[in-house]
Design an enzyme around this catalytic site. Structure first.
Site, PDB file in Angstrom:
ATOM      1  N   HIS A 292       0.820  -1.230   0.000  1.00 32.11           N
ATOM      2  CA  HIS A 292       0.000   0.000   0.000  1.00 32.11           C
ATOM      3  C   HIS A 292       0.850   1.275   0.000  1.00 32.11           C
ATOM      4  O   HIS A 292       0.322   2.360  -0.210  1.00 32.11           O
ATOM      5  CB  HIS A 292      -0.917   0.039   1.231  1.00 32.11           C
ATOM      6  CG  HIS A 292      -1.953  -1.042   1.262  1.00 32.11           C
ATOM      7  ND1 HIS A 292      -2.853  -1.227   0.235  1.00 32.11           N
ATOM      8  CD2 HIS A 292      -2.238  -1.997   2.188  1.00 32.11           C
ATOM      9  CE1 HIS A 292      -3.649  -2.254   0.547  1.00 32.11           C
ATOM     10  NE2 HIS A 292      -3.286  -2.749   1.706  1.00 32.11           N
TER      11      HIS A 292
ATOM     12  N   ASP B  25      -2.562 -10.850  -2.172  1.00 32.97           N
ATOM     13  CA  ASP B  25      -3.069 -10.334  -0.905  1.00 32.97           C
ATOM     14  C   ASP B  25      -4.564 -10.017  -1.032  1.00 32.97           C
ATOM     15  O   ASP B  25      -5.061  -9.715  -2.115  1.00 32.97           O
ATOM     16  CB  ASP B  25      -2.294  -9.059  -0.537  1.00 32.97           C
ATOM     17  CG  ASP B  25      -2.612  -8.538   0.852  1.00 32.97           C
ATOM     18  OD1 ASP B  25      -1.893  -8.906   1.792  1.00 32.97           O
ATOM     19  OD2 ASP B  25      -3.589  -7.769   0.994  1.00 32.97           O
TER      20      ASP B  25
ATOM     21  N   HIS C  47      -6.063  -7.430  -0.193  1.00 34.13           N
ATOM     22  CA  HIS C  47      -6.273  -6.036  -0.558  1.00 34.13           C
ATOM     23  C   HIS C  47      -5.563  -5.689  -1.857  1.00 34.13           C
ATOM     24  O   HIS C  47      -4.542  -6.282  -2.191  1.00 34.13           O
ATOM     25  CB  HIS C  47      -5.740  -5.121   0.554  1.00 34.13           C
ATOM     26  CG  HIS C  47      -6.327  -5.406   1.902  1.00 34.13           C
ATOM     27  ND1 HIS C  47      -5.713  -6.247   2.805  1.00 34.13           N
ATOM     28  CD2 HIS C  47      -7.476  -4.990   2.477  1.00 34.13           C
ATOM     29  CE1 HIS C  47      -6.469  -6.313   3.906  1.00 34.13           C
ATOM     30  NE2 HIS C  47      -7.539  -5.579   3.724  1.00 34.13           N
TER      31      HIS C  47
ATOM     32  N   ASP D  87      -3.942 -12.917   4.181  1.00 35.64           N
ATOM     33  CA  ASP D  87      -5.253 -12.453   4.649  1.00 35.64           C
ATOM     34  C   ASP D  87      -6.389 -12.947   3.754  1.00 35.64           C
ATOM     35  O   ASP D  87      -7.548 -12.633   4.001  1.00 35.64           O
ATOM     36  CB  ASP D  87      -5.287 -10.923   4.834  1.00 35.64           C
ATOM     37  CG  ASP D  87      -4.561 -10.149   3.756  1.00 35.64           C
ATOM     38  OD1 ASP D  87      -4.140 -10.753   2.742  1.00 35.64           O
ATOM     39  OD2 ASP D  87      -4.417  -8.918   3.914  1.00 35.64           O
TER      40      ASP D  87
HETATM   41 ZN   LIG Z   1      -3.881  -7.255   2.868  1.00 35.55          ZN
END
Ligand SMILES: [Zn+2]
Length: 341
Positions: free
Chosen positions: A119, A156, A158, A243
């Site tokens: 991120h 991931d 996200h 995750d």
């Molecule tokens: Zn993540």
């Protein structure tokens, strides 16, 4: 493999899910019950020059200025007294693993580092990330090792907004992300397909929650594999987030430990066919500690195994998957030849 208890030095507070305990459970598993023999790779701090491949100098200095202090950087991202040194060691540990792959010491590697990176943007910490480890690693391969084409696979939960941003207008790094949507950080729609030179080299697959092993494996085998074969990466980097595991407190996916092993085997096969087997994973998310430990265990088992063919299994894809893949496939086929399943 890179792992080091110094990665526990970064601490955002007792209740934060991105906790030092993530490294503790992995270190203990590797000490007590390693799934396969492995070669330990000693991490080193990244240099300013290496971070500046991706990050602005002013931002690097800002993170440096947090050393010894506690400084909130974003709603959910706080620098603590040891964050700066830990973040340097995270990026540098990944770079060291890439150097060992490039000098032939190992063919593949996983770097079990914190803080995570995907991120992090050029001048901004966000989403538990400070420096974009995978993006810094890709630049290192291009600039220091002279590679010309890299694939970054981001499994991931996200979307890796920072990695997308780093390479959005470039064709030398193909970014392929599968992520739950809607979810933090809100980016990652399929229509964001790259820009300019990079048009066609940024592939986003947003998915509704509830996807499991067979869904991810279908996407890897039916969409990613043909794209990778046409692109021809010289090394495959992976933002490996755990995750997407069943039981993760931040997500709604249902990948099993065996599923992580199969995804790894699938990527090993792609790396084998275009990249001399060169495959480098780096830890991103993964917040259910038993699921993280078991997922990493199966990834290691896969990395340490001579591959035959990726084992099928994991059941059937979700009924909604075909519909959810319609838009991404329509967009991806403007550039890539992806046979109908
Ligand atoms: Zn993540």
């Amino acid at each position: 493999m890179v792992i080091d208890r110094r990665y526990m030095g970064h601490d955002m507070g007792g209740w934060h899910v991105e906790s030092p305990a993530r490294i503790e459970v992995l270190a203990r598993m590797l000490e007590e019950d390693p799934p396969v023999p492995y070669r330990a790779i000693e991490p080193r701090p990244a240099t300013d020059e290496e971070l500046a491949f991706v990050h602005e100098r002013g931002y690097i200095d800002l993170v440096r200025s947090t050393a010894g202090k506690t400084v909130p950087m974003d709603a959910d991202t706080t620098a603590g007294p040891k964050t700066w040194e830990t973040a340097l060691l995270a990026a540098g540990g990944f770079l060291e693993s890439l150097d060992r792959i490039m000098d032939g010491t190992v063919q593949n590697a996983i770097s079990l580092v914190r803080p995570p990176g995907h991120h992090a943007e050029p001048s901004r910490a966000m989403g538990f990330c400070f420096f974009n480890n995978v993006a810094v690693g890709a630049e290192h391969l291009l600039r220091r090792h002279g590679l010309g084409r890299l694939l970054i696979v981001d499994w991931d939960l996200h979307h890796g907004n920072g990695t997308e941003r780093a390479f959005y207008e470039r064709s030398d790094v193909l970014y392929f992300s599968v992520h739950q949507s809607p979810l933090y950080p809100g980016t990652g729609a399929a229509r964001f397909f790259g820009h300019g030179e990079g048009h066609g080299y940024n592939l986003n697959i947003p998915l509704l929650s509830g996807k499991g092993d067979a869904d991810y494996l279908t996407i890897f085998e039916k969409i990613l594999a043909p794209v990778a074969a046409q692109f021809g990466p010289e090394l495959i980097l992976v933002s490996a987030g755990f995750d997407i595991a069943a039981g993760d407190p931040l997500g709604g996916m249902a990948v099993t430990p065996a599923g992580f092993g199969r995804l790894t085997a699938s990527l090993m096969a792609m790396a084998e066919s275009t990249a001399k087997g060169r495959l480098a994973l780096v830890l991103e998310g993964g917040y259910d500690l038993p699921a993280l430990r078991e997922g990493v265990r199966e990834v290691l088992r896969a990395l340490g195994t001579e591959r035959d063919s990726p084992s099928p299994g994991g059941g059937s894809p979700s009924p909604s998957l075909r519909l959810e893949l319609e838009e991404p496939l329509r967009i991806f086929r403007r550039k890539w030849d992806i046979p109908s399943a």
